[in-house]
Design an enzyme around this catalytic site. Structure first.
Site, PDB file in Angstrom:
ATOM      1  N   HIS A  97      25.956  33.352  40.840  1.00  0.00           N
ATOM      2  CA  HIS A  97      25.962  32.471  39.485  1.00  0.00           C
ATOM      3  C   HIS A  97      25.553  31.180  39.911  1.00  0.00           C
ATOM      4  O   HIS A  97      24.674  30.407  39.331  1.00  0.00           O
ATOM      5  CB  HIS A  97      27.325  32.306  39.021  1.00  0.00           C
ATOM      6  CG  HIS A  97      28.084  33.600  38.464  1.00  0.00           C
ATOM      7  ND1 HIS A  97      27.353  34.356  37.496  1.00  0.00           N
ATOM      8  CD2 HIS A  97      29.121  34.255  38.612  1.00  0.00           C
ATOM      9  CE1 HIS A  97      27.902  35.423  37.126  1.00  0.00           C
ATOM     10  NE2 HIS A  97      29.054  35.194  37.928  1.00  0.00           N
TER      11      HIS A  97
ATOM     12  N   GLU B  25      30.083  34.812  43.310  1.00  0.00           N
ATOM     13  CA  GLU B  25      30.172  33.344  42.489  1.00  0.00           C
ATOM     14  C   GLU B  25      28.710  32.708  43.183  1.00  0.00           C
ATOM     15  O   GLU B  25      28.374  31.993  42.080  1.00  0.00           O
ATOM     16  CB  GLU B  25      31.219  32.634  43.058  1.00  0.00           C
ATOM     17  CG  GLU B  25      32.520  33.280  42.642  1.00  0.00           C
ATOM     18  CD  GLU B  25      32.651  33.342  41.211  1.00  0.00           C
ATOM     19  OE1 GLU B  25      32.075  32.522  40.454  1.00  0.00           O
ATOM     20  OE2 GLU B  25      33.155  34.265  40.596  1.00  0.00           O
TER      21      GLU B  25
END
Length: 369
Positions: free
Chosen positions: A62, A59
């Protein structure tokens, strides 16, 4: 987020754990305990924690990629089915979305490569096909799990990473709304296949399929909404025929107003028309239980509500409304006088009306006067 617990702050982003994830760890511990006792339970929980540490790293791939384009991420939440980064917005430029989408799986590629090449892990058959098999080494299973995360996330099921890659590629050849519509339909089809496979392979696939279907539908609607509202001012969606309460009004007067008006939110204004606060219908009911009909609305109204100008863009006003999590926005004119209110409900009504007009589909807008 409701039912989530903050556990860390990394580079300005809060890492949260949803309560269901903690229950998932308890379930994992119980399942492994039945197989091999206490040692197996501890090893199973440690493996899941390490695996989700890789998910967090995914994550943040990202998050850091999005930060290059000025997109902040207030928090990321861990669920039993994975992690969800709460990006302030999704890049609309295809190239930017492509880079942000592949950044997550790229992190898992690096982790797997480090485990295999640097540490010399041997990915035997048990590690690759039976991640829950304690007979395979933990690091080998972790390397195999990262490879699985890469392959799974790159499935072109929007809004998973592979689906976002698909939309970015499509958006290079067509407009953003049409690309989202096609990617969302493919994602919904993949979600159905996940659920079908879950009936025969693993029930968790049913949960993933449901999540993908709902997320694809929600983002498709959100993108369509942004396209419909782009370029419109706040006055195009606000309620301007509103009943307001004066600063001298009591709850008894507010009840009378509520019974003869169809509003759910009642602004409180002074003699010059400047807003002082907002009394909601739910707030009114609570106040009546706690106080009496002669209580002043000034004592129970919500204060310090966000305000927007009537000529401001509707898109920016919606961002303010979502960020503030307020029941309504107070709309002011140049003289700072109240001219209307803006709520999620009346924005949704405008969206339904405009989306029903064929000329608005897939970015073919009608002129606004």
């Amino acid at each position: 987020m409701v039912w989530s617990i903050p556990i860390a702050r990394i580079a300005g982003t809060v890492v949260r754990v949803h309560v269901t994830f903690l229950l998932f760890l308890v379930w994992i511990a119980g399942a492994y305990w039945r197989i091999g006792g206490q040692d197996a339970a501890i090893e199973g929980v440690v493996f899941i924690v390490l695996l989700f540490a890789c998910v967090v790293a995914h994550e943040f791939g990202h998050i850091f990629a999005a930060r290059r384009y000025g997109i902040k991420t207030p928090d990321v939440t861990l669920w039993p089915i994975g992690g969800v980064a709460n990006l302030e917005r999704i890049p609309e430029k295809p190239r930017e979305e492509l880079i942000v989408a592949v950044a997550g799986p790229a992190v898992n590629v690096v982790i797997a490569a480090l485990l295999v090449l640097v540490l010399g892990m041997d990915l035997d058959t048990a590690a690759m096909t039976e991640l829950e098999n304690p007979r395979a080494g933990m690091m080998a299973r972790l390397a195999a799990a990262n490879i699985f995360l890469v392959l799974f996330n790159l499935i072109p099921a929007f809004p998973m990473d592979g689906g976002r890659v698909l939309r970015a590629v499509l958006a290079m050849r067509m407009n953003h709304v049409a690309a989202t519509h096609i990617a969302a339909r493919i994602g919904q089809g993949a979600a159905f296949l996940f659920a079908l496979a879950g009936l025969f392979i693993n029930p968790m696939l049913i949960v993933i399929g449901l999540f993908v279907y709902l997320a694809a539908s929600a983002e498709s609607q959100q993108v369509a909404f942004k396209d419909v509202t782009r370029g419109l001012p706040v006055r195009a969606a606000m309620m301007n025929s509103i009943e307001a309460l004066t600063t001298s009004a009591t709850l008894d007067e507010a009840v009378d107003l509520m019974l003869r008006a169809s509003q759910k939110e009642f602004p409180v204004v002074d003699g010059a028309g400047h807003p002082r606060g907002l009394l909601t219908r739910d707030g009114l009911i609570v106040a009546l239980r706690q106080g009496g009909p002669s209580t002043s609305v000034l004592e129970v109204m919500k204060q310090d509500l966000p305000t927007v100008r009537d000529g401001q863009s509707l898109e920016s006003a919606l961002h303010v409304l979502n960020r503030a999590k307020a029941p309504a926005l107070l709309v002011l004119n140049e003289a700072q006088q109240l001219v209307g209110i803006l709520t999620s409900e009346n924005i949704g009504e405008m969206m339904m009306v405009r989306s029903a007009q064929p000329d608005w589909r897939f970015g073919r807008k009608r002129s606004y006067a």
